[in-house]
Scaffold this active site. Structure first.
Site, PDB file in Angstrom:
ATOM      1  N   GLY A  93      -2.176  15.843 -19.496  1.00  0.00           N
ATOM      2  CA  GLY A  93      -1.683  15.009 -20.588  1.00  0.00           C
ATOM      3  C   GLY A  93      -2.223  13.603 -20.544  1.00  0.00           C
ATOM      4  O   GLY A  93      -1.531  12.648 -20.907  1.00  0.00           O
ATOM      5  N   ALA A  94      -3.481  13.454 -20.143  1.00  0.00           N
ATOM      6  CA  ALA A  94      -4.056  12.115 -19.946  1.00  0.00           C
ATOM      7  C   ALA A  94      -4.774  11.565 -21.171  1.00  0.00           C
ATOM      8  O   ALA A  94      -5.419  10.526 -21.085  1.00  0.00           O
ATOM      9  CB  ALA A  94      -5.027  12.137 -18.764  1.00  0.00           C
ATOM     10  N   ARG A 129      -3.377  10.329 -23.778  1.00  0.00           N
ATOM     11  CA  ARG A 129      -2.605   9.233 -24.400  1.00  0.00           C
ATOM     12  C   ARG A 129      -1.412   8.883 -23.515  1.00  0.00           C
ATOM     13  O   ARG A 129      -1.161   9.526 -22.503  1.00  0.00           O
ATOM     14  CB  ARG A 129      -2.120   9.648 -25.791  1.00  0.00           C
ATOM     15  CG  ARG A 129      -1.152  10.823 -25.772  1.00  0.00           C
ATOM     16  CD  ARG A 129      -0.690  11.198 -27.168  1.00  0.00           C
ATOM     17  NE  ARG A 129      -1.777  11.710 -27.961  1.00  0.00           N
ATOM     18  CZ  ARG A 129      -2.140  13.001 -28.012  1.00  0.00           C
ATOM     19  NH1 ARG A 129      -1.470  13.902 -27.301  1.00  0.00           N
ATOM     20  NH2 ARG A 129      -3.145  13.394 -28.751  1.00  0.00           N
ATOM     21  N   ILE A 169       1.536   7.793 -21.096  1.00  0.00           N
ATOM     22  CA  ILE A 169       1.693   7.527 -19.675  1.00  0.00           C
ATOM     23  C   ILE A 169       0.502   8.046 -18.880  1.00  0.00           C
ATOM     24  O   ILE A 169      -0.009   7.371 -17.984  1.00  0.00           O
ATOM     25  CB  ILE A 169       3.004   8.153 -19.165  1.00  0.00           C
ATOM     26  CG1 ILE A 169       4.210   7.468 -19.819  1.00  0.00           C
ATOM     27  CG2 ILE A 169       3.097   8.056 -17.644  1.00  0.00           C
ATOM     28  CD1 ILE A 169       5.522   8.219 -19.642  1.00  0.00           C
ATOM     29  N   LYS A 186      -4.767  18.953 -24.116  1.00  0.00           N
ATOM     30  CA  LYS A 186      -5.069  19.907 -25.189  1.00  0.00           C
ATOM     31  C   LYS A 186      -5.829  19.274 -26.350  1.00  0.00           C
ATOM     32  O   LYS A 186      -6.552  19.953 -27.066  1.00  0.00           O
ATOM     33  CB  LYS A 186      -3.771  20.511 -25.732  1.00  0.00           C
ATOM     34  CG  LYS A 186      -3.191  21.623 -24.874  1.00  0.00           C
ATOM     35  CD  LYS A 186      -1.858  22.136 -25.401  1.00  0.00           C
ATOM     36  CE  LYS A 186      -1.802  22.293 -26.884  1.00  0.00           C
ATOM     37  NZ  LYS A 186      -0.521  22.883 -27.340  1.00  0.00           N
ATOM     38  N   ASP A 218      -5.111  23.887 -21.843  1.00  0.00           N
ATOM     39  CA  ASP A 218      -3.714  24.216 -22.100  1.00  0.00           C
ATOM     40  C   ASP A 218      -3.150  24.682 -20.763  1.00  0.00           C
ATOM     41  O   ASP A 218      -3.537  25.749 -20.262  1.00  0.00           O
ATOM     42  CB  ASP A 218      -3.618  25.329 -23.145  1.00  0.00           C
ATOM     43  CG  ASP A 218      -2.183  25.664 -23.524  1.00  0.00           C
ATOM     44  OD1 ASP A 218      -1.266  25.349 -22.737  1.00  0.00           O
ATOM     45  OD2 ASP A 218      -1.968  26.265 -24.598  1.00  0.00           O
ATOM     46  N   TYR A 249      15.907  21.579 -22.704  1.00  0.00           N
ATOM     47  CA  TYR A 249      15.003  20.530 -22.229  1.00  0.00           C
ATOM     48  C   TYR A 249      15.349  20.111 -20.804  1.00  0.00           C
ATOM     49  O   TYR A 249      14.459  19.946 -19.961  1.00  0.00           O
ATOM     50  CB  TYR A 249      15.058  19.318 -23.161  1.00  0.00           C
ATOM     51  CG  TYR A 249      14.264  18.132 -22.644  1.00  0.00           C
ATOM     52  CD1 TYR A 249      12.880  18.202 -22.531  1.00  0.00           C
ATOM     53  CD2 TYR A 249      14.908  16.956 -22.248  1.00  0.00           C
ATOM     54  CE1 TYR A 249      12.147  17.119 -22.048  1.00  0.00           C
ATOM     55  CE2 TYR A 249      14.184  15.877 -21.768  1.00  0.00           C
ATOM     56  CZ  TYR A 249      12.807  15.968 -21.669  1.00  0.00           C
ATOM     57  OH  TYR A 249      12.091  14.903 -21.174  1.00  0.00           O
TER      58      TYR A 249
END
Length: 286
Positions: free
Chosen positions: A12-13, A15, A17, A37, A69, A163
């Site tokens: 998840g890099a 955007r 954090i 992704k 993914d 969650y």
């Protein structure tokens, strides 16, 4: 203290954090695998793996954009192998990618339940497991999970069971991995923000522009992560850290620098233990 020459694999890099942590490391001259992704521009989300890689290179690091993914085992194996081949190994894994939907049980579709568990808990487990052979060879290996302290109380589960299960699953991985990998000298720690952080998830899912103004910038987590990675991996492991408390212990005193809007009171994040007191006021400045 520097991450020069170290290789980070960050999920998840593209955007938020993840990108903030990547840029902090890049300023030292680190290598960063941008595992996310988003390869093509998204109408509601800023940034792609390629724009992130460009920013990392401009900051002084080396980047490897990887369209991944983390629900797909083959894709994760290929990405980890390519990272190690490109940079000669992996020193740090940051499990940052996460899916969120804050709905009560009747309103939670099972496909969303599955998505959160596949990305948050299963994805973090898969990435860590896959990178493990390379971490075992690293000089000061770290795994960092962007997940909450294990404060298992009703109030954190009742509003959004699905969650919370998925997010606490990441923290349970930290608990288990820390013990399992301690003999190997691999540090595994969790990092969580005191306040909401100005990211796309906060804007689009949680609270809109008003909550964005009541948030801190991702830089606070990047600064905390950078300091965690300096710690000796054999000594500093199994910790569930709150960003500002950890930074205060490291000698940081100016927390207003991280505010999006100093005139607005900061919004505390989910999952904070009741006995955790902030080192600096969350009230408006001035």
């Amino acid at each position: 203290m520097s991450l020069s020459g170290k290789t980070l694999f960050i999920t998840g890099a593209s955007r938020g954090i993840g990108l903030a942590i990547a840029l902090k490391a890049a300023a030292d001259g680190a290598n960063v695998a941008v595992a996310a992704k988003t390869a093509r521009p998204h109408p509601k989300l800023e940034g792609t793996i390629f724009t992130a890689a460009e920013a990392i290179e401009k900051t002084g690091g080396k980047a490897l954009p990887l369209e991944v993914d983390i629900r797909e085992e083959a894709a994760v194996k290929e990405a980890v192998a390519k990272t190690a081949e490109t940079f000669g190994g992996i020193d740090i894994v940051v499990n940052n990618a996460s899916a969120i939907q804050l709905t009560k049980t009747p309103d939670t579709e099972m496909r969303r339940f599955d998505l959160m568990h596949q990305v948050n808990t299963r994805g973090s487990f898969l990435v860590t497991k896959t990178a493990l052979p390379f971490l075992e060879k690293a000089e000061n290996p770290h795994v960092l999970m962007l997940s909450p302290p294990l404060d298992i109380t009703e109030k954190w589960f009742a509003p959004h069971v699905a969650y919370s299960l998925a997010k606490y699953g990441m923290s349970l991985c930290v608990l288990g991995f820390a013990g399992e990998f301690r003999p190997k000298g691999i540090a595994v720690n969790a990092l969580w923000p005191r306040t909401t952080i100005a990211t796309a998830a906060i804007k689009n899912v949680v609270g809109g522009d008003a909550m964005m103004r009541a948030s801190r910038k991702p830089d606070i987590l990047a600064d905390a992560a950078w300091r965690i990675f300096q710690k000796p991996s054999r000594d500093f492991t199994g910790n569930f850290l709150i960003d500002d408390t950890f930074l205060a212990g490291e000698g940081v005193s100016d927390f207003d620098q991280y505010r999006v809007d100093p005139t607005v009171a900061l919004q505390p994040d989910f999952f904070l233990p009741a006995d955790s007191q902030p080192p600096a006021s969350l009230k408006p400045v001035g």
